[in-house]
Design a protein around this motif. Structure first.
Motif, PDB file in Angstrom:
ATOM      1  N   SER A 147       9.612  -4.687  16.677  1.00 35.40           N
ATOM      2  CA  SER A 147       8.331  -5.185  16.185  1.00 35.40           C
ATOM      3  C   SER A 147       8.373  -5.341  14.667  1.00 35.40           C
ATOM      4  CB  SER A 147       7.205  -4.217  16.562  1.00 35.40           C
ATOM      5  OG  SER A 147       6.043  -4.529  15.826  1.00 35.40           O
ATOM      6  N   VAL A 176       5.744  -3.054  13.035  1.00 36.05           N
ATOM      7  CA  VAL A 176       6.132  -1.655  12.801  1.00 36.05           C
ATOM      8  C   VAL A 176       7.055  -1.565  11.587  1.00 36.05           C
ATOM      9  CG1 VAL A 176       7.327   0.345  13.751  1.00 36.05           C
ATOM     10  CG2 VAL A 176       5.823  -1.017  15.195  1.00 36.05           C
ATOM     11  N   ASP A 187      13.026   3.149  17.066  1.00 39.79           N
ATOM     12  CA  ASP A 187      12.130   3.088  18.222  1.00 39.79           C
ATOM     13  C   ASP A 187      12.953   3.404  19.482  1.00 39.79           C
ATOM     14  OD1 ASP A 187       9.938   2.539  19.841  1.00 39.79           O
ATOM     15  OD2 ASP A 187      10.136   0.370  19.697  1.00 39.79           O
ATOM     16  N   ASN A 230      11.881   1.962  22.957  1.00 40.86           N
ATOM     17  CA  ASN A 230      11.829   0.775  23.815  1.00 40.86           C
ATOM     18  C   ASN A 230      12.146  -0.485  23.021  1.00 40.86           C
ATOM     19  OD1 ASN A 230      10.999   1.882  26.429  1.00 40.86           O
ATOM     20  ND2 ASN A 230       9.167   2.515  25.309  1.00 40.86           N
ATOM     21  N   THR A 276       6.212   5.177  21.040  1.00 41.07           N
ATOM     22  CA  THR A 276       4.999   5.424  21.831  1.00 41.07           C
ATOM     23  C   THR A 276       5.282   6.433  22.942  1.00 41.07           C
ATOM     24  OG1 THR A 276       5.568   3.667  23.376  1.00 41.07           O
ATOM     25  CG2 THR A 276       4.181   3.058  21.527  1.00 41.07           C
ATOM     26  N   GLY A 298       5.785   9.535  25.078  1.00 36.55           N
ATOM     27  CA  GLY A 298       5.318  10.909  24.937  1.00 36.55           C
ATOM     28  C   GLY A 298       6.075  11.896  25.805  1.00 36.55           C
ATOM     29  N   SER A 299       7.132  11.449  26.479  1.00 38.57           N
ATOM     30  CA  SER A 299       7.833  12.305  27.434  1.00 38.57           C
ATOM     31  C   SER A 299       8.544  13.481  26.755  1.00 38.57           C
ATOM     32  CB  SER A 299       8.863  11.459  28.195  1.00 38.57           C
ATOM     33  OG  SER A 299       9.826  12.275  28.796  1.00 38.57           O
ATOM     34  N   VAL A 300       8.209  14.682  27.191  1.00 40.30           N
ATOM     35  CA  VAL A 300       8.814  15.884  26.607  1.00 40.30           C
ATOM     36  C   VAL A 300      10.307  15.947  26.935  1.00 40.30           C
ATOM     37  CG1 VAL A 300       8.831  18.409  26.684  1.00 40.30           C
ATOM     38  CG2 VAL A 300       6.662  17.188  26.664  1.00 40.30           C
ATOM     39  N   ARG A 350      12.411  13.536  27.546  1.00 37.78           N
ATOM     40  CA  ARG A 350      13.191  12.556  26.774  1.00 37.78           C
ATOM     41  C   ARG A 350      13.318  13.006  25.317  1.00 37.78           C
ATOM     42  NH1 ARG A 350      11.329   6.848  28.019  1.00 37.78           N
ATOM     43  NH2 ARG A 350      12.671   7.060  29.818  1.00 37.78           N
ATOM     44  N   ARG A 353       5.224  10.186  16.854  1.00 35.13           N
ATOM     45  CA  ARG A 353       4.580   9.411  17.913  1.00 35.13           C
ATOM     46  C   ARG A 353       3.727   8.297  17.305  1.00 35.13           C
ATOM     47  NH1 ARG A 353       1.823  10.773  23.083  1.00 35.13           N
ATOM     48  NH2 ARG A 353       2.043   8.773  24.154  1.00 35.13           N
ATOM     49  N   LYS A 354       3.844   7.093  17.840  1.00 42.77           N
ATOM     50  CA  LYS A 354       2.957   5.998  17.430  1.00 42.77           C
ATOM     51  C   LYS A 354       1.594   6.188  18.080  1.00 42.77           C
ATOM     52  CE  LYS A 354       6.594   2.446  17.304  1.00 42.77           C
ATOM     53  NZ  LYS A 354       7.067   1.199  17.950  1.00 42.77           N
ATOM     54  N   PRO A 355       0.493   5.903  17.416  1.00 38.79           N
ATOM     55  CA  PRO A 355       0.421   5.397  16.046  1.00 38.79           C
ATOM     56  C   PRO A 355       0.609   6.532  15.034  1.00 38.79           C
ATOM     57  CG  PRO A 355      -1.792   5.609  16.931  1.00 38.79           C
ATOM     58  CD  PRO A 355      -0.854   5.973  18.039  1.00 38.79           C
ATOM     59  N   MET A 363      -4.961   2.911  14.668  1.00 37.26           N
ATOM     60  CA  MET A 363      -4.068   1.874  14.132  1.00 37.26           C
ATOM     61  C   MET A 363      -4.801   0.838  13.300  1.00 37.26           C
ATOM     62  SD  MET A 363      -1.289   0.728  17.000  1.00 37.26           S
ATOM     63  CE  MET A 363      -0.412  -0.479  16.011  1.00 37.26           C
ATOM     64  N   ASP A 378       2.462 -10.596  16.804  1.00 34.08           N
ATOM     65  CA  ASP A 378       3.289  -9.390  16.769  1.00 34.08           C
ATOM     66  C   ASP A 378       2.422  -8.128  16.712  1.00 34.08           C
ATOM     67  OD1 ASP A 378       5.866  -8.433  16.925  1.00 34.08           O
ATOM     68  OD2 ASP A 378       6.129  -8.287  14.763  1.00 34.08           O
ATOM     69  N   THR A 381       0.397   8.809  28.737  1.00 33.99           N
ATOM     70  CA  THR A 381       0.258  10.243  28.448  1.00 33.99           C
ATOM     71  C   THR A 381      -1.078  10.773  28.957  1.00 33.99           C
ATOM     72  OG1 THR A 381       1.598   9.963  26.470  1.00 33.99           O
ATOM     73  CG2 THR A 381       0.307  11.982  26.616  1.00 33.99           C
ATOM     74  N   TYR A 383       2.685  14.653  29.804  1.00 32.13           N
ATOM     75  CA  TYR A 383       3.840  14.512  28.921  1.00 32.13           C
ATOM     76  C   TYR A 383       5.173  14.560  29.655  1.00 32.13           C
ATOM     77  CZ  TYR A 383       0.887  14.868  24.813  1.00 32.13           C
ATOM     78  OH  TYR A 383      -0.042  14.625  23.845  1.00 32.13           O
ATOM     79  N   PRO A 433       6.457  13.091  32.951  1.00 33.06           N
ATOM     80  CA  PRO A 433       7.215  11.972  33.493  1.00 33.06           C
ATOM     81  C   PRO A 433       7.642  11.009  32.387  1.00 33.06           C
ATOM     82  CG  PRO A 433       4.915  11.823  34.164  1.00 33.06           C
ATOM     83  CD  PRO A 433       5.049  13.064  33.371  1.00 33.06           C
TER      84      PRO A 433
END
Lengths: 126, 159
Positions: free
Chosen positions: A11, A14, A56, A58, A87, A89-91, A93, A107-109, B23, B90, B105, B110, B112
């Protein structure tokens, strides 16, 4: 010593917001490079002496997890600090990425203050 | 199924409100008009998919003027002087990307891990949008004088 920073995100928004936040952070920045995916980032990392990477997760072509894994497997790139900005939020990962050497996760934003704080923590240890 | 839809709807509502505030410094709220609002011109349609323990899609519909206002706020640039259409598109894509992350989320917690698709912005005729916003999975937000319909569809769930 001034830092060379690489921002990896597909992006342009970003990238622009991160560059602005870094510019206002007071960090000693020599130059900011950018890449739109992990593959482009690896090309830059192999030709420039980068001090800090923002990435990032993704992204098309090569995502942020694959980028982190490639850097961890490359002795020349392994020690470069990486801050993930995502973005996601997976713990699980997040823990996996930290096990591969990621130093911080935003974490975004995000706010400019968060960027200033995380850069200080990662680069200066405070 | 009805409970799942309600939980998804609430998670989407919270995600849109918080992300637009954080944002783009923009306050939005949900409205429930007796008659659905209508678009006179084709709005901007942003769409993203996600896959993981559940899969689904999210979308936003907005007039170009609202998209430009949000983009200028996100980027901190003057809407009338410095904003290219490419930057607006964008910004809307990134807005939806972040909303999707927040939605997941809020809806699933948090643990999966989900994979998000690449956000896309493409035109949809005013007529098609006016049909879309009468659907059951639509939330209609208001921001100033503008409306911002949003939808979320969680397609499947695996054990």
């Amino acid at each position: 010593m001034k830092w060379k920073i690489l921002i990896v995100d597909d992006s342009n928004v970003v990238k622009a917001v991160l560059m602005k936040a870094l510019g206002e952070s007071g960090a000693p920045i020599q130059s900011v490079f950018d890449a739109s995916n992990g593959k482009e980032a690896l090309d830059t990392l192999r030709t420039e002496s980068i001090d800090l990477v923002f990435a990032d997760i993704n992204m098309p072509v090569m995502n942020g997890v694959e980028l982190v894994e490639s850097m961890a497997d490359d002795p020349a790139l392994k020690g470069i600090p990486i801050i993930m900005v995502s973005t996601d939020g997976s713990v699980s990962r997040k823990e996996y990425l930290q096990s591969k050497g990621v130093r911080a996760y935003v974490r975004k934003p995000f706010t400019p203050e968060q960027i200033r704080t995380v850069v200080r923590e990662v680069m200066l240890g405070r | 199924m009805a409970v799942d839809n309600l939980l998804s709807s609430r998670a989407m509502e919270n995600a849109v409100i918080s992300v637009l505030n954080d944002m783009a410094a923009t306050r939005v709220w949900v409205i429930r008009p007796e008659d659905p609002p209508r678009f006179d011109q084709a709005p901007m349609h942003a769409h993203i998919t996600f896959e993981g323990p559940s899969s689904g899609e999210l979308g936003l519909l907005m007039e170009n003027s609202l998209a430009a206002d949000l983009a200028s706020r996100i980027l901190g640039v003057d809407e009338s002087r410095d904003l290219l259409q490419e930057m607006v598109v964008d910004a809307v894509k990134e807005l939806l990307n972040v909303i999707c992350g927040q939605f997941l989320t809020q809806r699933f917690g948090y643990e999966p891990a989900f994979t998000l698709g690449v956000p896309r912005v493409f035109p949809l005729s005013a007529q098609a949008c006016n049909v879309l916003i009468t659907g059951p999975s639509i939330l209609i937000f208001q921001s100033g004088d503008s409306i911002l319909p949003a939808y979320v569809r969680v397609k499947s769930r695996t054990a």
